[in-house]
Design a protein around this motif. Structure first.
Motif: not given
Length: 345
Positions: A14, A218, A221-222, A270, A273, A306, A309, A313
């Motif tokens: 990321l 978003t 991705v998470i 990503i 995004y 951001e 995300m 992680e």
């Protein structure tokens, strides 16, 4: 043969930075104490503390006062108990006990009033009333309405996930992706962070398709990353509410190959995004009514996404013991789970 023998989570690369609140560890301790004080967890507190709610809250809150970091950590702690308790009822075929809980929570969302005396209510409901009341007190009316609506979507998604675990009900990949955006429980938490930072975007901004795509990418991705981290547990207990499992089933490939597919999808998401972010600001810059102050507020809001995300992680990979705990990986319930927390009438 175990398809996930020696399983490891791939790197997701990321391209965002992250700063952690200096009092995140304190927030984790106090959120754990809050859970214990409400009777949501009565044993194995150290294991529950290892989830690291305070650490996650400290990574996604930006520069907000400590009290708001702690409040988010408490909400996260309650949300983990909610999720685990719902899973417990599914495992034991006791979902009929879930309806009164959802009814009491929904009633409070609708009216702001708690039904019955506190000692007569379930600890899960009492905990919700305590933390929810303090959350909405710090929000504008519009933000509080969004938060309440998002909590309702979370509750509805839990019902959908329960239905998906029937042998005769398996969602398509596309349907699962839409469901996961709510079952992730992220949207109410994002509302909390925005309110704590004083961000309250008008409907004409949040209603833009470009803004909606920023939010959707978003969430994806998470959520997809979390599905990889939680795959061993969900595979072990037969829970197919997981993008890896859904892709493996659809494409008739191994779980390991499906992990690689999800890894690729995350990298593409990503990129989605970043492109959606560029389109959003190009749209704002083309509108004469967008002044510097509004543009700055949108930029601050997007920055929080951001943080979410990269923050989730880093938390999952380095600070949360939930995903590498032996019980969890074996598909067992957490040692802290209270079997009697929600009783069957």
């Amino acid at each position: 043969m175990n398809q996930l023998h020696n399983f490891s989570v791939p790197d997701f690369h990321l391209p965002f930075g992250n700063a952690k609140h200096p009092q995140a560890a304190r927030a984790n301790e106090e959120a754990t104490a809050w859970v214990a004080g409400h009777g949501l967890v009565t044993r194995a507190l150290e294991q529950f503390s290892g989830i690291g709610c305070g650490h996650l809250a400290g990574r996604v809150s930006g520069e907000v006062p400590y009290e708001r970091v702690l409040l988010l950590a408490e909400w996260m702690a309650w949300s983990f108990v909610l999720d685990d308790q719902h899973d417990h009822l599914i495992r034991n075929g006791e979902l009929e006990a879930w309806r009164p809980v959802v009814g009491a929570i929904t009633s409070y969302l609708d009216t702001g009033q708690a039904d019955g005396a506190a000692e007569e209510r379930n600890p899960l409901v009492n905990g919700f009333i305590d933390v929810c009341g303090r959350i909405v007190d710090g929000m504008s009316e519009a933000c509080a309405d969004r938060y309440r609506a998002h909590v309702r979507l979370v509750l509805r998604s839990l019902d959908q996930e329960a239905g998906n675990r029937r042998a005769d009900a398996r969602p398509t990949v596309e349907d699962y992706i839409l469901l996961r955006r709510n079952s992730s429980q992220l949207l109410p938490m994002m509302d909390m962070v925005e309110a704590a930072l004083g961000i309250d975007l008008p409907d004409r901004i949040t209603g833009l398709p470009q803004f909606a795509e920023v939010v959707a990418s978003t969430l994806d991705v998470i959520s997809w990353g979390n599905d990889v981290f939680s795959l061993p547990k969900e595979y072990a207990c037969g829970d197919t509410n997981n993008l890896v499992s859904r892709i493996a089933s659809r494409d008739r490939i191994s779980l390991r190959d499906a992990v690689g597919e999800v890894e690729n999808l995350i990298q593409l998401r990503i990129e989605d995004y970043l492109k959606a972010k560029d389109r959003l600001f190009a749209t704002l810059d083309a509108e004469p009514g967008t002044g510097p102050a509004l543009r700055d507020e949108v930029a601050r809001c997007v920055r929080t996404y951001e943080d979410w995300m990269i923050g989730t992680e880093l938390w999952q990979r380095y600070e949360c013991t939930r995903y590498n705990d032996e019980r969890f990986a074996a598909g067992l319930e957490g040692a802290y789970t209270r079997p009697d927390l929600v009783s069957v009438a």
